[in-house]
Design a protein around this motif. Structure first.
Motif, PDB file in Angstrom:
ATOM      1  N   ILE A 177      28.359  -3.440  15.451  1.00  0.00           N
ATOM      2  CA  ILE A 177      29.134  -4.165  14.433  1.00  0.00           C
ATOM      3  C   ILE A 177      29.729  -3.142  13.481  1.00  0.00           C
ATOM      4  CG2 ILE A 177      29.084  -5.911  12.626  1.00  0.00           C
ATOM      5  CD1 ILE A 177      26.694  -7.172  13.984  1.00  0.00           C
ATOM      6  N   LEU A 178      31.043  -3.129  13.386  1.00  0.00           N
ATOM      7  CA  LEU A 178      31.771  -2.184  12.546  1.00  0.00           C
ATOM      8  C   LEU A 178      32.287  -2.941  11.322  1.00  0.00           C
ATOM      9  CD1 LEU A 178      32.554   0.864  13.027  1.00  0.00           C
ATOM     10  CD2 LEU A 178      34.802   0.009  13.677  1.00  0.00           C
ATOM     11  N   LEU A 179      31.789  -2.582  10.147  1.00  0.00           N
ATOM     12  CA  LEU A 179      32.241  -3.175   8.889  1.00  0.00           C
ATOM     13  C   LEU A 179      33.309  -2.262   8.300  1.00  0.00           C
ATOM     14  CD1 LEU A 179      28.736  -3.980   7.315  1.00  0.00           C
ATOM     15  CD2 LEU A 179      30.113  -5.444   8.805  1.00  0.00           C
ATOM     16  N   VAL A 180      34.486  -2.808   8.010  1.00  0.00           N
ATOM     17  CA  VAL A 180      35.582  -1.983   7.505  1.00  0.00           C
ATOM     18  C   VAL A 180      36.157  -2.592   6.233  1.00  0.00           C
ATOM     19  CG1 VAL A 180      36.179  -1.104   9.801  1.00  0.00           C
ATOM     20  CG2 VAL A 180      37.270  -3.199   8.979  1.00  0.00           C
ATOM     21  N   ASP A 181      37.132  -1.897   5.675  1.00  0.00           N
ATOM     22  CA  ASP A 181      37.840  -2.341   4.478  1.00  0.00           C
ATOM     23  C   ASP A 181      36.838  -2.612   3.352  1.00  0.00           C
ATOM     24  OD1 ASP A 181      39.697  -4.745   2.983  1.00  0.00           O
ATOM     25  OD2 ASP A 181      40.746  -2.978   3.708  1.00  0.00           O
TER      26      ASP A 181
END
Length: 207
Positions: A177-181
């Protein structure tokens, strides 16, 4: 006395779901585009999730950079059909993407997303959308059997034209899971639950 017969109620038409191609078009980023990220990897080989923090760099079709800053230092650069990985002060390793066709297909999909190119994306993946235009989820399923054995699905959560999360469901059951912004700086426990991250990705406030 006469009574009037009530008029039958008219149910409001159901709201149309979000248009997947329009969402992808709204994700287009001008190059170079950089964003901080936090990645949580769930693996059957680990006793707890691995949490990585760093920066992603989108440089155009087929060109990506990924820098890991914590808990170790690593730089991955993908360009011109090859990938180069350098960890710490070690000598970099380079290999051709043609040696891993499934990785090449994944890369085409990921850069097509960031390039807002729904046509290229739909060549390699079936593409569906759910939610609303203001709070949506895209689901990508590989068309190529070799890629499908490695990656079962990619899900992207976002709001309007901004992605919040990229989930990669791998063929062996592992999950990244990639959390961005705005979610990249989220403070996490050492063992974040998948359900906790699902709520964050779908726009629920952190608890």
């Amino acid at each position: 006395m006469t009574t009037s017969t009530p008029l039958p109620s008219r149910a409001a038409p159901p709201e149309a779901g979000p248009d997947a191609a329009a969402i992808v078009a709204g994700l287009k980023r001008e190059t170079p585009a950089r964003t901080a990220y936090t990645e949580v990897r769930y693996s059957g080989m680990l006793d707890r999730p691995l949490i990585l923090r760093g920066e992603l760099e989108y440089l155009g079709a087929g060109r990506l950079g990924k820098r890991v800053e914590q808990p170790y230092r690593e730089q991955t650069t993908i360009a011109d059909g090859s990938a180069t990985i350098r960890r710490g002060e070690r000598e970099p390793r380079t290999f051709a993407l043609g040696q891993a066709p499934e990785l090449e297909g994944f890369l085409r999909g990921f850069t097509a997303l960031l390039g807002g190119d729904a046509q290229t994306l739909q060549h390699d993946f079936t593409l569906t959308a759910s939610g609303s235009a203001a709070n949506w989820q895209l689901q990508l399923k590989p068309r190529d059997a070799r890629l499908a054995r490695r990656v079962r699905a990619i899900e992207v959560d976002g709001a309007n034209g901004t992605p919040r999360c990229f989930r990669t469901h791998e063929g062996d059951g592992d999950l990244a899971i990639l959390l961005v912004d705005t979610l990249a700086a989220t403070k996490l426990t050492t063992r974040p639950a998948k359900s906790e991250l699902d709520l964050l990705c779908r726009g629920a406030p952190a608890r």
